[in-house]
Design a protein around this motif. Sequence first.
Motif, short mmCIF file in Angstrom:
data_model
loop_
_atom_site.label_atom_id
_atom_site.label_comp_id
_atom_site.label_asym_id
_atom_site.label_seq_id
_atom_site.Cartn_x
_atom_site.Cartn_y
_atom_site.Cartn_z
N GLN A 82 0.82 -1.20 0.00
CA GLN A 82 0.00 0.00 0.00
C GLN A 82 0.86 1.26 0.00
N ASN A 83 2.09 1.19 0.54
CA ASN A 83 2.97 2.34 0.58
C ASN A 83 3.79 2.51 -0.69
N THR A 84 3.69 1.56 -1.63
CA THR A 84 4.40 1.70 -2.89
C THR A 84 3.83 2.90 -3.62
N ILE A 85 4.72 3.69 -4.15
CA ILE A 85 4.30 4.93 -4.79
C ILE A 85 3.95 4.68 -6.24
N ASP A 86 2.77 5.07 -6.60
CA ASP A 86 2.29 4.93 -7.96
C ASP A 86 2.84 6.10 -8.78
N ARG A 87 3.52 5.79 -9.87
CA ARG A 87 4.13 6.83 -10.70
C ARG A 87 3.08 7.80 -11.25
N ASP A 88 1.91 7.29 -11.56
CA ASP A 88 0.84 8.17 -12.04
C ASP A 88 0.46 9.20 -10.98
N SER A 89 0.50 8.80 -9.71
CA SER A 89 0.17 9.72 -8.63
C SER A 89 1.16 10.87 -8.55
N VAL A 90 2.43 10.58 -8.82
CA VAL A 90 3.45 11.63 -8.81
C VAL A 90 3.12 12.66 -9.89
N ILE A 91 2.74 12.20 -11.06
CA ILE A 91 2.44 13.12 -12.16
C ILE A 91 1.15 13.89 -11.88
N THR A 92 0.14 13.20 -11.40
CA THR A 92 -1.11 13.89 -11.06
C THR A 92 -0.85 14.99 -10.04
N TYR A 93 -0.07 14.67 -9.02
CA TYR A 93 0.26 15.65 -7.99
C TYR A 93 1.03 16.82 -8.59
N SER A 94 2.02 16.53 -9.43
CA SER A 94 2.86 17.59 -9.99
C SER A 94 2.06 18.52 -10.91
N LYS A 95 1.09 17.97 -11.61
CA LYS A 95 0.32 18.78 -12.58
C LYS A 95 -0.55 19.84 -11.92
N GLN A 96 -0.85 19.67 -10.65
CA GLN A 96 -1.67 20.69 -9.98
C GLN A 96 -0.90 22.02 -9.85
N TYR A 97 0.41 21.98 -10.07
CA TYR A 97 1.22 23.19 -9.96
C TYR A 97 1.54 23.82 -11.32
N LEU A 98 0.94 23.31 -12.38
CA LEU A 98 1.12 23.93 -13.70
C LEU A 98 0.75 25.40 -13.61
N GLY A 99 1.59 26.26 -14.15
CA GLY A 99 1.33 27.70 -14.12
C GLY A 99 1.91 28.41 -12.92
N THR A 100 2.39 27.66 -11.91
CA THR A 100 3.02 28.30 -10.76
C THR A 100 4.25 29.05 -11.25
N PRO A 101 4.43 30.30 -10.87
CA PRO A 101 5.53 31.11 -11.41
C PRO A 101 6.91 30.54 -11.09
N TYR A 102 7.84 30.82 -12.00
CA TYR A 102 9.24 30.50 -11.76
C TYR A 102 9.79 31.51 -10.77
N LEU A 103 10.54 31.03 -9.78
CA LEU A 103 11.20 31.90 -8.81
C LEU A 103 12.55 31.29 -8.49
N TYR A 104 13.61 32.01 -8.79
CA TYR A 104 14.95 31.51 -8.49
C TYR A 104 15.05 31.12 -7.02
N ALA A 105 15.55 29.91 -6.76
CA ALA A 105 15.71 29.34 -5.42
C ALA A 105 14.36 29.08 -4.74
N GLY A 106 13.28 29.08 -5.51
CA GLY A 106 11.96 28.88 -4.93
C GLY A 106 11.61 27.42 -4.77
N ASN A 107 10.94 27.10 -3.67
CA ASN A 107 10.44 25.75 -3.45
C ASN A 107 9.12 25.77 -2.69
N ASN A 108 8.32 26.77 -2.99
CA ASN A 108 7.05 26.97 -2.31
C ASN A 108 5.99 27.30 -3.36
N PRO A 109 4.94 26.50 -3.45
CA PRO A 109 3.92 26.75 -4.48
C PRO A 109 3.21 28.10 -4.33
N LYS A 110 3.22 28.67 -3.14
CA LYS A 110 2.57 29.97 -2.94
C LYS A 110 3.42 31.12 -3.46
#
Length: 168
Positions: A35-63
């Motif tokens: 159950q703890n095995t990570i589904d690769r599709d889940s990684v992509i689904t999660y990452s896609k929610q941040y499409l359009g988040t601005p580029y910020l040098y040294a940034g690691n915060n979606p806000k």
Amino acid sequence: MKSPLYIVIAATFLFSSFVSKKENKTTVNPIHKIQNTIDRDSVITYSKQYLGTPYLYAGNNPKKGFDCSGFVNYVFQHFDITVPRSSSGYKNLGKSKLPEDFKIGDVLVFYGYKNKTIVGHVGIICEANGMHSKFIHASSGKAGSVTISDLDSEHYSKRFYKCVDVMP
């Protein structure tokens, strides 16, 4: 006198039946691991929610925004996968994969835009098709945000360094 002996025997029997049930619960661990095995599709689904988040040098915060390695680090951190925070940290990470072995969730590693001797960019494969794959990344270029790009575009194919699997 016989009744206290029967009570002790009955209590021992009941206690041993609880212990064996507890032992059975510990044998459930393999299922827990599945159950703890990570589904690769889940990684992509999660990452896609941040499409359009601005580029910020040294940034690691979606806000506030992401740089390329901040985005990759943020996504994998959500799945308790430790990856380098800096793109240069990927230079010696993992074994380079052949294009026919690329999978979604793998990390693409690129040389820098201006300096072709150092690692300068990373992204996550979201559509695996060898050197025709697509990847999601935080781009400082024209998009200026988290976007999806083609690996086979001239801009990225000539900078491609390697692909690595960071999934457990």
